[in-house]
Design a protein around this motif. Sequence first.
Motif, PDB file in Angstrom:
ATOM      1  N   CYS A 117     -43.813  71.734  24.610  1.00 56.68           N
ATOM      2  CA  CYS A 117     -44.549  70.662  25.289  1.00 56.68           C
ATOM      3  C   CYS A 117     -45.347  69.815  24.304  1.00 56.68           C
ATOM      4  N   GLY A 118     -45.945  70.455  23.299  1.00 58.07           N
ATOM      5  CA  GLY A 118     -46.698  69.705  22.297  1.00 58.07           C
ATOM      6  C   GLY A 118     -45.828  68.769  21.492  1.00 58.07           C
ATOM      7  N   SER A 119     -44.653  69.221  21.099  1.00 62.62           N
ATOM      8  CA  SER A 119     -43.759  68.324  20.352  1.00 62.62           C
ATOM      9  C   SER A 119     -43.203  67.229  21.249  1.00 62.62           C
ATOM     10  N   ALA A 120     -43.022  67.508  22.536  1.00 64.00           N
ATOM     11  CA  ALA A 120     -42.575  66.457  23.456  1.00 64.00           C
ATOM     12  C   ALA A 120     -43.668  65.409  23.644  1.00 64.00           C
ATOM     13  N   VAL A 121     -44.924  65.838  23.714  1.00 65.85           N
ATOM     14  CA  VAL A 121     -46.029  64.879  23.835  1.00 65.85           C
ATOM     15  C   VAL A 121     -46.107  63.995  22.596  1.00 65.85           C
ATOM     16  N   LEU A 122     -45.829  64.573  21.435  1.00 63.61           N
ATOM     17  CA  LEU A 122     -45.891  63.808  20.194  1.00 63.61           C
ATOM     18  C   LEU A 122     -44.676  62.906  19.982  1.00 63.61           C
ATOM     19  N   GLY A 123     -43.658  63.006  20.850  1.00 59.15           N
ATOM     20  CA  GLY A 123     -42.558  62.056  20.796  1.00 59.15           C
ATOM     21  C   GLY A 123     -41.215  62.614  20.388  1.00 59.15           C
ATOM     22  N   GLU A 124     -41.103  63.888  20.153  1.00 63.28           N
ATOM     23  CA  GLU A 124     -39.819  64.457  19.775  1.00 63.28           C
ATOM     24  C   GLU A 124     -38.917  64.533  21.006  1.00 63.28           C
ATOM     25  N   ARG A 125     -37.674  64.145  20.855  1.00 60.65           N
ATOM     26  CA  ARG A 125     -36.763  64.136  21.997  1.00 60.65           C
ATOM     27  C   ARG A 125     -35.495  64.955  21.766  1.00 60.65           C
ATOM     28  N   ARG A 126     -35.397  65.653  20.655  1.00 59.35           N
ATOM     29  CA  ARG A 126     -34.244  66.528  20.429  1.00 59.35           C
ATOM     30  C   ARG A 126     -34.580  67.897  21.018  1.00 59.35           C
ATOM     31  N   TRP A 127     -34.247  68.069  22.286  1.00 65.27           N
ATOM     32  CA  TRP A 127     -34.686  69.235  23.055  1.00 65.27           C
ATOM     33  C   TRP A 127     -34.133  70.541  22.497  1.00 65.27           C
ATOM     34  N   PHE A 128     -32.883  70.541  22.083  1.00 61.28           N
ATOM     35  CA  PHE A 128     -32.300  71.774  21.559  1.00 61.28           C
ATOM     36  C   PHE A 128     -33.026  72.210  20.287  1.00 61.28           C
ATOM     37  N   LEU A 129     -33.293  71.266  19.407  1.00 63.57           N
ATOM     38  CA  LEU A 129     -33.995  71.575  18.168  1.00 63.57           C
ATOM     39  C   LEU A 129     -35.425  72.042  18.453  1.00 63.57           C
ATOM     40  N   MET A 130     -36.108  71.371  19.391  1.00 71.32           N
ATOM     41  CA  MET A 130     -37.477  71.768  19.743  1.00 71.32           C
ATOM     42  C   MET A 130     -37.512  73.198  20.255  1.00 71.32           C
ATOM     43  N   CYS A 131     -36.608  73.525  21.162  1.00 70.38           N
ATOM     44  CA  CYS A 131     -36.604  74.874  21.739  1.00 70.38           C
ATOM     45  C   CYS A 131     -36.248  75.926  20.697  1.00 70.38           C
ATOM     46  N   ALA A 132     -35.287  75.610  19.830  1.00 70.24           N
ATOM     47  CA  ALA A 132     -34.887  76.571  18.791  1.00 70.24           C
ATOM     48  C   ALA A 132     -36.034  76.824  17.816  1.00 70.24           C
ATOM     49  N   VAL A 133     -36.676  75.780  17.361  1.00 71.13           N
ATOM     50  CA  VAL A 133     -37.788  75.935  16.418  1.00 71.13           C
ATOM     51  C   VAL A 133     -38.957  76.671  17.081  1.00 71.13           C
ATOM     52  N   ALA A 134     -39.248  76.348  18.324  1.00 68.19           N
ATOM     53  CA  ALA A 134     -40.349  77.005  19.028  1.00 68.19           C
ATOM     54  C   ALA A 134     -40.065  78.491  19.226  1.00 68.19           C
ATOM     55  N   LEU A 135     -38.852  78.834  19.590  1.00 69.07           N
ATOM     56  CA  LEU A 135     -38.496  80.242  19.772  1.00 69.07           C
ATOM     57  C   LEU A 135     -38.577  81.018  18.461  1.00 69.07           C
ATOM     58  N   VAL A 136     -38.032  80.443  17.400  1.00 67.22           N
ATOM     59  CA  VAL A 136     -38.056  81.131  16.107  1.00 67.22           C
ATOM     60  C   VAL A 136     -39.489  81.260  15.597  1.00 67.22           C
TER      61      VAL A 136
END
Length: 161
Positions: A117-136
């Motif tokens: 959610c924080g990276s989405a608020v900051l403007g990131e839109r590559r959802w797969f990359l966001m979820c992968a990085v957050a999980l790791v």
Amino acid sequence: MTLDRYIALVFLLICLVYGYAAFFTMDQGLPPFMQRNPIWPSTFPKVLSVMGVLAGLTIVLGIEKSNHTAEVAEINYRKLTEYKLGQALMLLALMVIYAFALRPAGFLVSTTLFLVCGSAVLGERRWFLMCAVALVASGVVWYLVDVVLGIFMRPFPAFVM
């Protein structure tokens, strides 16, 4: 004094209070067997407070200012509505929600959701990359704290375990 120095002064005061708590009040309740450990639960807060005080002093004293002839953009308090206050307030709200959700939702779930959610608020839109990085990232931090340091953190919600 400019607005960035006022903000740094408030940050410096917060770090000083946090450092006082880390250095003088956190270790009184430790059991005797933990007092011989090289790393205490207050070690990371002590390091954070020292780094925060150094960063705050750097800005308050103006050490970070360069001597270049180029004009550095200063924060103008008269034009605060032109800055991205919505993003900053959303991130603050996310931090508060994260703090309240940490215990009932578990570390892995709440941290992963906070990072996405924080990276989405900051403007990131590559959802797969966001979820992968957050999980790791949340998995590695949980592993280091729980397994390596031996400090128990509930990884999942209470109803799962």
